[in-house]
Design an enzyme around this catalytic site. Structure first.
Site, PDB file in Angstrom:
ATOM      1  N   PHE A  82       0.829  -1.217   0.000  1.00  0.00           N
ATOM      2  CA  PHE A  82       0.000   0.000   0.000  1.00  0.00           C
ATOM      3  C   PHE A  82       0.860   1.262   0.000  1.00  0.00           C
ATOM      4  CE2 PHE A  82      -2.742  -3.052   2.272  1.00  0.00           C
ATOM      5  CZ  PHE A  82      -3.970  -2.848   1.681  1.00  0.00           C
ATOM      6  N   THR A 135      -4.221   2.146  -8.622  1.00  0.00           N
ATOM      7  CA  THR A 135      -5.350   3.074  -8.741  1.00  0.00           C
ATOM      8  C   THR A 135      -5.908   3.114 -10.160  1.00  0.00           C
ATOM      9  OG1 THR A 135      -5.846   5.443  -8.710  1.00  0.00           O
ATOM     10  CG2 THR A 135      -3.567   4.881  -9.040  1.00  0.00           C
ATOM     11  N   ASP A 136      -7.164   3.530 -10.270  1.00  0.00           N
ATOM     12  CA  ASP A 136      -7.758   3.716 -11.604  1.00  0.00           C
ATOM     13  C   ASP A 136      -7.175   4.935 -12.325  1.00  0.00           C
ATOM     14  OD1 ASP A 136      -8.967   5.753 -10.117  1.00  0.00           O
ATOM     15  OD2 ASP A 136     -11.028   5.135 -10.519  1.00  0.00           O
ATOM     16  N   GLU A 137      -6.480   5.805 -11.579  1.00  0.00           N
ATOM     17  CA  GLU A 137      -5.980   7.036 -12.209  1.00  0.00           C
ATOM     18  C   GLU A 137      -4.918   6.767 -13.269  1.00  0.00           C
ATOM     19  OE1 GLU A 137      -5.285  10.431  -9.837  1.00  0.00           O
ATOM     20  OE2 GLU A 137      -6.892   9.959  -8.437  1.00  0.00           O
ATOM     21  N   TYR A 161       1.279  12.147  -9.672  1.00  0.00           N
ATOM     22  CA  TYR A 161       0.889  11.003  -8.837  1.00  0.00           C
ATOM     23  C   TYR A 161       0.559   9.795  -9.703  1.00  0.00           C
ATOM     24  CZ  TYR A 161      -2.353   7.867  -6.435  1.00  0.00           C
ATOM     25  OH  TYR A 161      -2.986   6.746  -5.959  1.00  0.00           O
ATOM     26  N   LYS A 165       2.396   6.091 -10.081  1.00  0.00           N
ATOM     27  CA  LYS A 165       1.731   4.812  -9.831  1.00  0.00           C
ATOM     28  C   LYS A 165       1.787   3.930 -11.092  1.00  0.00           C
ATOM     29  CE  LYS A 165      -0.260   3.515  -6.679  1.00  0.00           C
ATOM     30  NZ  LYS A 165       0.182   2.780  -5.448  1.00  0.00           N
ATOM     31  N   GLY A 295      -4.640  20.267 -14.704  1.00  0.00           N
ATOM     32  CA  GLY A 295      -4.734  18.967 -15.391  1.00  0.00           C
ATOM     33  C   GLY A 295      -5.812  18.060 -14.834  1.00  0.00           C
TER      34      GLY A 295
HETATM   35  P1  NAD Z   1      -2.322   7.241   2.475  1.00  0.00           P
HETATM   36  O1  NAD Z   1      -1.599   8.419   1.930  1.00  0.00           O
HETATM   37  O2  NAD Z   1      -3.440   7.445   3.422  1.00  0.00           O
HETATM   38  O3  NAD Z   1      -1.292   6.249   3.190  1.00  0.00           O
HETATM   39  C1  NAD Z   1      -0.041   5.943   2.641  1.00  0.00           C
HETATM   40  C2  NAD Z   1       0.785   5.268   3.725  1.00  0.00           C
HETATM   41  O4  NAD Z   1       2.062   4.920   3.165  1.00  0.00           O
HETATM   42  C3  NAD Z   1       1.077   6.170   4.933  1.00  0.00           C
HETATM   43  O5  NAD Z   1       0.895   5.451   6.134  1.00  0.00           O
HETATM   44  C4  NAD Z   1       2.536   6.560   4.755  1.00  0.00           C
HETATM   45  O6  NAD Z   1       3.201   6.825   5.974  1.00  0.00           O
HETATM   46  C5  NAD Z   1       3.090   5.320   4.063  1.00  0.00           C
HETATM   47  N1  NAD Z   1       4.304   5.594   3.272  1.00  0.00           N
HETATM   48  C6  NAD Z   1       4.519   6.629   2.409  1.00  0.00           C
HETATM   49  N2  NAD Z   1       5.750   6.533   1.883  1.00  0.00           N
HETATM   50  C7  NAD Z   1       6.326   5.411   2.401  1.00  0.00           C
HETATM   51  C8  NAD Z   1       7.569   4.777   2.226  1.00  0.00           C
HETATM   52  N3  NAD Z   1       8.501   5.272   1.423  1.00  0.00           N
HETATM   53  N4  NAD Z   1       7.823   3.634   2.916  1.00  0.00           N
HETATM   54  C9  NAD Z   1       6.890   3.110   3.760  1.00  0.00           C
HETATM   55  N5  NAD Z   1       5.694   3.688   3.983  1.00  0.00           N
HETATM   56  C10 NAD Z   1       5.400   4.815   3.295  1.00  0.00           C
HETATM   57  O7  NAD Z   1      -2.794   6.428   1.193  1.00  0.00           O
HETATM   58  P2  NAD Z   1      -4.099   5.523   0.977  1.00  0.00           P
HETATM   59  O8  NAD Z   1      -5.198   6.388   0.512  1.00  0.00           O
HETATM   60  O9  NAD Z   1      -4.274   4.661   2.153  1.00  0.00           O
HETATM   61  O10 NAD Z   1      -3.636   4.653  -0.279  1.00  0.00           O
HETATM   62  C11 NAD Z   1      -2.930   3.433  -0.087  1.00  0.00           C
HETATM   63  C12 NAD Z   1      -2.588   2.857  -1.449  1.00  0.00           C
HETATM   64  O11 NAD Z   1      -3.775   2.642  -2.199  1.00  0.00           O
HETATM   65  C13 NAD Z   1      -1.710   3.771  -2.304  1.00  0.00           C
HETATM   66  O12 NAD Z   1      -0.789   2.957  -2.989  1.00  0.00           O
HETATM   67  C14 NAD Z   1      -2.692   4.423  -3.265  1.00  0.00           C
HETATM   68  O13 NAD Z   1      -2.054   4.744  -4.481  1.00  0.00           O
HETATM   69  C15 NAD Z   1      -3.695   3.310  -3.450  1.00  0.00           C
HETATM   70  N6  NAD Z   1      -5.069   3.734  -3.774  1.00  0.00           N
HETATM   71  C16 NAD Z   1      -5.705   4.668  -3.017  1.00  0.00           C
HETATM   72  C17 NAD Z   1      -7.023   5.011  -3.313  1.00  0.00           C
HETATM   73  C18 NAD Z   1      -7.789   6.028  -2.484  1.00  0.00           C
HETATM   74  O14 NAD Z   1      -8.896   6.416  -2.881  1.00  0.00           O
HETATM   75  N7  NAD Z   1      -7.284   6.476  -1.350  1.00  0.00           N
HETATM   76  C19 NAD Z   1      -7.678   4.397  -4.373  1.00  0.00           C
HETATM   77  C20 NAD Z   1      -6.979   3.452  -5.140  1.00  0.00           C
HETATM   78  C21 NAD Z   1      -5.687   3.115  -4.819  1.00  0.00           C
HETATM   79  O1  DAU Z   2      -9.223   7.270  -8.124  1.00  0.00           O
HETATM   80  C1  DAU Z   2      -8.410   6.773  -7.100  1.00  0.00           C
HETATM   81  C2  DAU Z   2      -7.655   7.925  -6.472  1.00  0.00           C
HETATM   82  O2  DAU Z   2      -8.598   8.670  -5.718  1.00  0.00           O
HETATM   83  C3  DAU Z   2      -6.497   7.476  -5.599  1.00  0.00           C
HETATM   84  O3  DAU Z   2      -5.533   6.841  -6.394  1.00  0.00           O
HETATM   85  C4  DAU Z   2      -5.856   8.681  -4.899  1.00  0.00           C
HETATM   86  O4  DAU Z   2      -4.842   8.248  -4.013  1.00  0.00           O
HETATM   87  C5  DAU Z   2      -6.934   9.401  -4.116  1.00  0.00           C
HETATM   88  O5  DAU Z   2      -6.393  10.555  -3.524  1.00  0.00           O
HETATM   89  C6  DAU Z   2      -8.090   9.786  -5.025  1.00  0.00           C
HETATM   90  O6  DAU Z   2      -7.704  10.806  -5.979  1.00  0.00           O
HETATM   91  P1  DAU Z   2      -8.662  12.043  -6.337  1.00  0.00           P
HETATM   92  O7  DAU Z   2      -7.853  13.147  -6.850  1.00  0.00           O
HETATM   93  O8  DAU Z   2      -9.816  11.591  -7.160  1.00  0.00           O
HETATM   94  O9  DAU Z   2      -9.238  12.349  -4.840  1.00  0.00           O
HETATM   95  P2  DAU Z   2      -9.490  13.721  -4.052  1.00  0.00           P
HETATM   96  O10 DAU Z   2     -10.241  13.358  -2.822  1.00  0.00           O
HETATM   97  O11 DAU Z   2      -8.248  14.519  -3.914  1.00  0.00           O
HETATM   98  O12 DAU Z   2     -10.462  14.497  -5.029  1.00  0.00           O
HETATM   99  C7  DAU Z   2     -11.715  13.944  -5.430  1.00  0.00           C
HETATM  100  C8  DAU Z   2     -12.354  14.921  -6.410  1.00  0.00           C
HETATM  101  O13 DAU Z   2     -12.718  16.109  -5.686  1.00  0.00           O
HETATM  102  C9  DAU Z   2     -11.396  15.378  -7.500  1.00  0.00           C
HETATM  103  O14 DAU Z   2     -12.132  15.554  -8.705  1.00  0.00           O
HETATM  104  C10 DAU Z   2     -10.887  16.734  -7.013  1.00  0.00           C
HETATM  105  C11 DAU Z   2     -12.050  17.274  -6.207  1.00  0.00           C
HETATM  106  N1  DAU Z   2     -11.697  18.140  -5.041  1.00  0.00           N
HETATM  107  C12 DAU Z   2     -10.758  17.697  -4.164  1.00  0.00           C
HETATM  108  C13 DAU Z   2     -10.393  18.470  -3.077  1.00  0.00           C
HETATM  109  C14 DAU Z   2      -9.333  17.991  -2.109  1.00  0.00           C
HETATM  110  C15 DAU Z   2     -12.344  19.344  -4.860  1.00  0.00           C
HETATM  111  O15 DAU Z   2     -13.227  19.725  -5.663  1.00  0.00           O
HETATM  112  N2  DAU Z   2     -11.993  20.111  -3.780  1.00  0.00           N
HETATM  113  C16 DAU Z   2     -11.033  19.730  -2.879  1.00  0.00           C
HETATM  114  O16 DAU Z   2     -10.736  20.512  -1.930  1.00  0.00           O
END
Ligand code: NAD
Ligand code: DAU
Length: 361
Positions: A82, A135-137, A161, A165, A295
């Site tokens: 993760f 991620t789907d991104e 980002y 990934k 972007g």
């Molecule tokens: P997060 O930012 O909440 O957590 C990331 C964790 O990784 C943190 O605990 C951080 O301390 C740790 N970390 C960062 N750099 C590190 C390193 N070099 N070595 C060890 N630990 C490290 O992220 P999240 O939202 O929990 O996402 C987890 C994973 O899932 C990521 O790989 C992200 O790309 C993927 N993902 C997230 C989402 C989402 O919506 N949040 C969706 C799809 C995929």
């Molecule tokens: O799709 C999976 C991804 O979803 C993960 O890989 C990423 O780690 C996770 O951060 C998330 O990315 P997004 O950019 O989609 O999430 P975020 O919550 O930052 O933003 C969701 C949407 O809301 C996006 O279109 C940007 C918008 N946004 C976000 C913030 C923080 C706003 O309009 N206002 C805001 O203040």
């Protein structure tokens, strides 16, 4: 016999939810390697502090020597990766950490794991899995009527980002193809739920609403994301680990596309009922349209039929049930929110939103 796994990034949002559920389900020992960046928080793991099946290690996935010694010591049957820098806006402000952790870090992790796996006895080599959480991104942005992303959709990442990934996904693929490392990759849509750091849309909006601050919507708010409750994502990862085909990719999503503005209005309505504003007005009055993200991807949508058909996984929560659980969790865990929104958080919010003409710190 119960097995030991190594989870990286298990103090962050999804990783912590995964570790807590793994232990609750009694699935074995978890060695949790986390660098504890601003996003990693040991408070997420407080309930397993005294659990002997949870071994926390403070460290970096880029530290190959540390990984080599952890692998030797704990002899895990799987790695679930993760660990990442995960916030798109931060990657726009400063991409370097993203390249360092998501690309270089994943490379060092793969190198350590490849050497460990190569030395296992045949039976253990067969059983071993390296699951990479992505991620789907990586697939880029969809137009309104485009079909949802399948696993064969070409990669077209648009932010530092998602590019980092995508690079890590390619490395994982190459380690399977070239060295035969038994890898699995999951590409998931936007998660939400407990322990979500309040820099991301949903927890930021809940936090700002309760604090009487503006709810910043980038651009028009018409961008679309596909939302999945975090424990559904964790269940999908467990299922892929258990039954996924080696070398395969599985898309994970909630079949739940929504424009950002609709997500924010839903949150406002829910808070209006659960925690009414003192002046009787709606939290929706705090919505503020601000400058768009550079972007900004217009739409993500996941076609999760492969994992449904081949592995029988589908989400349990609807958006309605998941968002209610999420709002309740934040209302009940205001101390957690206060603790994570001090220090570095304030600095980030000031920098990020001041540029958009907002004073949110
Ligand atoms: P997060 O930012 O909440 O957590 C990331 C964790 O990784 C943190 O605990 C951080 O301390 C740790 N970390 C960062 N750099 C590190 C390193 N070099 N070595 C060890 N630990 C490290 O992220 P999240 O939202 O929990 O996402 C987890 C994973 O899932 C990521 O790989 C992200 O790309 C993927 N993902 C997230 C989402 C989402 O919506 N949040 C969706 C799809 C995929
Ligand atoms: O799709 C999976 C991804 O979803 C993960 O890989 C990423 O780690 C996770 O951060 C998330 O990315 P997004 O950019 O989609 O999430 P975020 O919550 O930052 O933003 C969701 C949407 O809301 C996006 O279109 C940007 C918008 N946004 C976000 C913030 C923080 C706003 O309009 N206002 C805001 O203040």
């Amino acid at each position: 016999m119960k097995k030991t796994i190594i989870v990286t990034g298990g103090a962050g949002f999804i990783g912590a939810n995964f570790v807590l559920e793994w232990l609750k389900l009694g699935l074995g020992t978890v060695v949790n390697l986390d660098k504890l960046t601003y996003a990693g928080n040991l408070e997420n793991l407080v309930s397993v502090r005294h659990n002997p099946q949870h071994i926390f290690v403070h460290g970096d996935i880029g530290d190959q020597a540390l990984l080599t010694s952890l692998l030797q010591e704990h002899q895990p049957t799987a790695i679930v990766n993760f660990a990442a820098e995960s916030h798109v806006d931060r990657s726009i402000h400063g991409p370097e950490d993203f390249i360092q952790t998501n690309v270089v870090g994943t490379f060092h992790l793969l190198e350590a794991v490849r050497a460990y796996w190569a030395d296992l006895i045949e039976e253990d080599r067969q059983d071993f899995r390296f699951l990479h959480v992505s991620t789907d991104e990586v697939y880029g942005s969809l137009a309104k009527d485009d079909p949802a992303f399948t696993e064969t959709h070409s990669y077209a990442p648009n932010s530092p980002y998602s590019a980092s990934k995508a690079a890590s996904d390619h490395l994982v693929r190459a380690y399977h193809h070239t060295y035969g490392l038994p890898t699995l990759t999951t590409n998931c849509s936007n998660n939400y739920g407990p322990h979500h750091f309040p820099e991301k849309l949903i927890p930021l909006v809940i936090h700002n609403a309760l604090a009487g601050k503006d709810l910043p919507i980038y651009g028009t708010g018409q961008q679309i994301r596909d939302w999945l409750y975090v424990t559904d994502h964790c269940a999908a990862i467990r299922r892929v680990l258990e039954a996924g085909q080696i070398g395969e990719v599985y898309n994970v999503g909630g079949w739940n596309e929504m424009p950002n503005i609709e997500v924010v209005k839903t949150l406002c309505k829910m808070l209006d009922v659960k925690k009414p504003r003192a002046d009787g007005k709606s939290y929706a009055d705090q919505i503020a349209f601000v400058e768009d993200r550079l972007g900004h991807d217009q739409r993500y949508a996941i076609d999760a039929s492969k994992i449904a058909k081949q592995l029988g996984w589908k989400p349990k929560e609807t958006f309605e049930s998941g968002i209610e659980k999420t709002v309740n969790w934040y209302l009940e865990n205001q101390d957690w929110v206060s603790n994570v929104t001090s220090g570095e958080y304030r600095h980030w919010v000031q920098k990020q939103y001041a540029e958009r003409g907002e004073e949110l710190a």
